[in-house]
Design a protein around this motif. Structure first.
Motif, PDB file in Angstrom:
ATOM      1  N   HIS A 357       0.823  -1.206   0.000  1.00 44.72           N
ATOM      2  CA  HIS A 357       0.000   0.000   0.000  1.00 44.72           C
ATOM      3  C   HIS A 357       0.859   1.259   0.000  1.00 44.72           C
ATOM      4  CE1 HIS A 357      -3.559  -2.459   1.782  1.00 44.72           C
ATOM      5  NE2 HIS A 357      -3.500  -2.536   0.475  1.00 44.72           N
ATOM      6  N   HIS A 358       1.959   1.203   0.718  1.00 44.90           N
ATOM      7  CA  HIS A 358       2.882   2.342   0.720  1.00 44.90           C
ATOM      8  C   HIS A 358       3.436   2.569  -0.676  1.00 44.90           C
ATOM      9  CE1 HIS A 358       7.140   3.881   1.507  1.00 44.90           C
ATOM     10  NE2 HIS A 358       6.349   4.897   1.739  1.00 44.90           N
ATOM     11  N   ALA A 359       3.831   1.499  -1.359  1.00 42.88           N
ATOM     12  CA  ALA A 359       4.363   1.617  -2.716  1.00 42.88           C
ATOM     13  C   ALA A 359       3.301   2.144  -3.673  1.00 42.88           C
ATOM     14  CB  ALA A 359       4.883   0.265  -3.200  1.00 42.88           C
ATOM     15  N   CYS A 360       2.065   1.677  -3.526  1.00 41.36           N
ATOM     16  CA  CYS A 360       0.975   2.168  -4.376  1.00 41.36           C
ATOM     17  C   CYS A 360       0.739   3.657  -4.146  1.00 41.36           C
ATOM     18  CB  CYS A 360      -0.304   1.387  -4.091  1.00 41.36           C
ATOM     19  SG  CYS A 360      -0.336  -0.284  -4.762  1.00 41.36           S
ATOM     20  N   ALA A 361       0.736   4.077  -2.878  1.00 41.68           N
ATOM     21  CA  ALA A 361       0.511   5.487  -2.576  1.00 41.68           C
ATOM     22  C   ALA A 361       1.644   6.346  -3.133  1.00 41.68           C
ATOM     23  CB  ALA A 361       0.384   5.679  -1.065  1.00 41.68           C
ATOM     24  N   GLN A 362       2.870   5.886  -3.006  1.00 39.17           N
ATOM     25  CA  GLN A 362       3.987   6.636  -3.571  1.00 39.17           C
ATOM     26  C   GLN A 362       3.866   6.745  -5.085  1.00 39.17           C
ATOM     27  OE1 GLN A 362       7.661   4.838  -1.968  1.00 39.17           O
ATOM     28  NE2 GLN A 362       7.861   6.694  -0.758  1.00 39.17           N
ATOM     29  N   TRP A 363       3.460   5.667  -5.739  1.00 42.19           N
ATOM     30  CA  TRP A 363       3.278   5.692  -7.190  1.00 42.19           C
ATOM     31  C   TRP A 363       2.207   6.700  -7.578  1.00 42.19           C
ATOM     32  CZ3 TRP A 363      -0.355   5.118 -10.929  1.00 42.19           C
ATOM     33  CH2 TRP A 363       0.093   4.911 -12.236  1.00 42.19           C
ATOM     34  N   ILE A 364       1.107   6.720  -6.832  1.00 39.30           N
ATOM     35  CA  ILE A 364       0.043   7.689  -7.103  1.00 39.30           C
ATOM     36  C   ILE A 364       0.573   9.116  -6.969  1.00 39.30           C
ATOM     37  CG2 ILE A 364      -2.161   8.602  -6.268  1.00 39.30           C
ATOM     38  CD1 ILE A 364      -2.857   5.727  -5.398  1.00 39.30           C
ATOM     39  N   GLY A 365       1.323   9.371  -5.888  1.00 33.82           N
ATOM     40  CA  GLY A 365       1.858  10.710  -5.672  1.00 33.82           C
ATOM     41  C   GLY A 365       2.751  11.170  -6.808  1.00 33.82           C
ATOM     42  N   ARG A 366       3.643  10.287  -7.258  1.00 36.98           N
ATOM     43  CA  ARG A 366       4.536  10.650  -8.366  1.00 36.98           C
ATOM     44  C   ARG A 366       3.750  10.872  -9.655  1.00 36.98           C
ATOM     45  NH1 ARG A 366       7.679   6.461  -5.950  1.00 36.98           N
ATOM     46  NH2 ARG A 366       6.937   4.980  -7.543  1.00 36.98           N
ATOM     47  N   ALA A 367       2.760  10.013  -9.912  1.00 36.13           N
ATOM     48  CA  ALA A 367       1.965  10.140 -11.136  1.00 36.13           C
ATOM     49  C   ALA A 367       1.153  11.433 -11.141  1.00 36.13           C
ATOM     50  CB  ALA A 367       1.044   8.929 -11.280  1.00 36.13           C
ATOM     51  N   LEU A 368       0.585  11.788 -10.013  1.00 31.07           N
ATOM     52  CA  LEU A 368      -0.191  13.031  -9.936  1.00 31.07           C
ATOM     53  C   LEU A 368       0.702  14.247 -10.135  1.00 31.07           C
ATOM     54  CD1 LEU A 368      -2.678  12.309  -6.989  1.00 31.07           C
ATOM     55  CD2 LEU A 368      -3.105  12.193  -9.447  1.00 31.07           C
ATOM     56  N   ALA A 369       1.893  14.211  -9.565  1.00 36.13           N
ATOM     57  CA  ALA A 369       2.832  15.328  -9.750  1.00 36.13           C
ATOM     58  C   ALA A 369       3.191  15.487 -11.221  1.00 36.13           C
ATOM     59  CB  ALA A 369       4.075  15.106  -8.901  1.00 36.13           C
ATOM     60  N   ARG A 370       3.414  14.365 -11.918  1.00 42.34           N
ATOM     61  CA  ARG A 370       3.727  14.434 -13.351  1.00 42.34           C
ATOM     62  C   ARG A 370       2.572  15.009 -14.157  1.00 42.34           C
ATOM     63  NH1 ARG A 370       6.141   9.289 -12.365  1.00 42.34           N
ATOM     64  NH2 ARG A 370       4.263   8.238 -13.156  1.00 42.34           N
TER      65      ARG A 370
END
Length: 451
Positions: A357-370
């Motif tokens: 879940h931590h990895a998924c949340a980090q992926w979401i954060g990076r994708a939203l920033a992009r």
């Protein structure tokens, strides 16, 4: 219809509901919500057939559920029901035990004692602690704070049980400026007075600032957080708790979801937390047991057992009986789903759940920033806090997401402005689900901008 046939029908309907998890709207349609009017009946003068009641609830109620037990719900930190935990709940319903004491239910008392030991092991908290399985973080916080006040008053020579609060030495409470509402509710119910609470200043991510920590003494209860509800941030326990202990204060940690970081490679987030006096956490959040299931953990087992004691002439029990560790006298064995979840996941499985879940949340954060969204927090755990370029766009995006039926998450207010909050906590959520979430957000934002 006889009892066994009726229960088999209920099981079949439940299975059909679960089979539709992947395709069901995450939030019900307007039509499904409007259809709920069919449940607004007059009380029948004479009883109606049980099978009709079950059919009505399934036909009208199932389409009007929020699919929080599915893979694409990212709203509140709710989690989903692990199959093992859900299965033992079904067996528990057949048992229908009042799990207050060993005399009432030997199996419940035995399994909950094991579950409490496993919780302390998984979270690496003091093994002498008492673990009470209650309904929610609110109820468990009530127990923890009541125990804290009673213990601090006893150190001042005041017998709270017999003398009450009138004339008692004042117990001060220090909480974070961003303390969770359940802690404030517990304090209000316990009579501390909201105007008398002392608020500790926080930094930009919502962590209590040690440099600005209010004065603590032997009449102070200090409440800290493991996982701020918006950013997921952790208070700096290693810097604060030793100061509190030196002053003689009682430290309570609200770890509704964040405490489970201790069971993973993210344990550094909780450094020093084991030195607190009490903790609360929810199993129905990150451990993914069915609702409602939470825990109060108290280092001084006697303090909790004495504060929550409900022994009577007709029903006395050991200090570690669950009726003597929680608010509930008549209760269900909420620790049994915890036992089932921990036994099925094991130490490695709990860690994998948190880390995924931590990895998924980090992926979401990076994708939203992009994509050009403003991500407002370093994603330290499972929370992603973000907003659009304007407040109007933020609110419009929230409405479009919730209306889509493809996912659901809510809004919040962060530093005076609207923001959006994504929480990852369901065992069903996989990489493809978070990818679909980000694709949806990109598509909805593009549609809004074109409109």
């Amino acid at each position: 219809m006889d009892e066994l046939t009726l229960l088999a029908d209920a099981d079949a309907r439940g299975l059909r509901y679960l089979e539709g998890n992947a395709t069901r709207r995450v939030f019900p349609s307007d039509e499904a919500i409007a259809a709920l009017d069919a449940l607004d009946e007059r009380l029948p003068a004479h009883g109606l057939p049980a099978e009709q009641t079950l059919e009505l609830l399934d036909r009208i109620g199932s389409p009007a559920t929020t699919a929080s037990n599915g893979p694409r719900y990212f709203g509140f930190v709710i989690g989903a029901a692990l199959p093992a935990a859900a299965a033992v709940e079904r067996l528990m319903l057949a048992w229908d035990q009042c799990a207050s004491t060993f005399d009432n239910s030997p199996v419940s008392a035995t399994v909950e004692r094991v579950a409490g030991r496993w919780v302390l092991d998984a979270l690496d908290l003091p093994r002498e602690s008492a673990v009470g399985f209650g309904t929610s973080a609110t109820a468990c916080t009530l127990g923890a704070l009541a125990s804290a006040r009673r213990a601090l008053l006893a150190r001042q020579g005041w017998d709270f049980d017999r003398q009450g609060l009138i004339g008692a030495p004042e117990i001060k409470v220090v909480v974070s400026e961003l303390v969770h509402i359940t802690v404030k509710k517990a304090l209000r119910i316990l009579g501390f007075g909201l105007d008398r609470i002392v608020y500790a200043p926080v930094d930009a991510q919502g962590r209590v600032d040690p440099a600005r920590l209010p004065l603590l003494d032997e009449r102070t209860i200090l409440c800290l957080q493991a996982g701020e509800v918006n950013t997921g941030a952790f208070d700096p326990f290693a810097q604060i708790i030793p100061r509190a202990r030196q002053a003689g204060a009682w430290v309570h940690v609200d770890g509704a979801f964040g405490l489970w970081a201790r069971a993973s490679s993210l344990v550094a987030l909780t450094a020093g937390i084991e030195e607190a006096d009490s903790w609360t956490t929810d199993a129905h959040k990150w451990l993914n047991t069915p609702y409602d299931c939470a825990m109060v953990i108290c280092r001084n087992a006697q303090a909790l057992a004495e504060a929550m004691n409900s022994d009577a002439a007709y029903m006395s029990a050991s200090a570690d009986a669950q009726k003597n560790l929680t608010l509930e006298f008549s209760r269900r064995a909420r620790g049994i789903p915890v036992w089932a979840a921990l036994r099925t996941l094991g130490r490695a499985g709990v860690a994998e759940l948190v880390e995924r879940h931590h990895a998924c949340a980090q992926w979401i954060g990076r994708a939203l920033a992009r994509l050009g969204f403003e991500v407002l927090n370093p994603v330290v755990l499972n929370q992603v806090l973000f907003r659009c370029a304007t407040d109007e766009q933020t609110l419009a995006l929230r409405g479009a997401v919730q209306a889509s039926g493809e996912t659901w998450f809510g809004g919040t207010t962060w530093q005076g402005r609207p923001a959006l909050r994504i929480s990852v906590s369901s065992w069903r959520t996989q990489v493809e689900d978070v990818q679909a979430l980000v694709q949806l957000l990109a598509r909805l934002r593009e549609t809004k901008e074109e409109g």
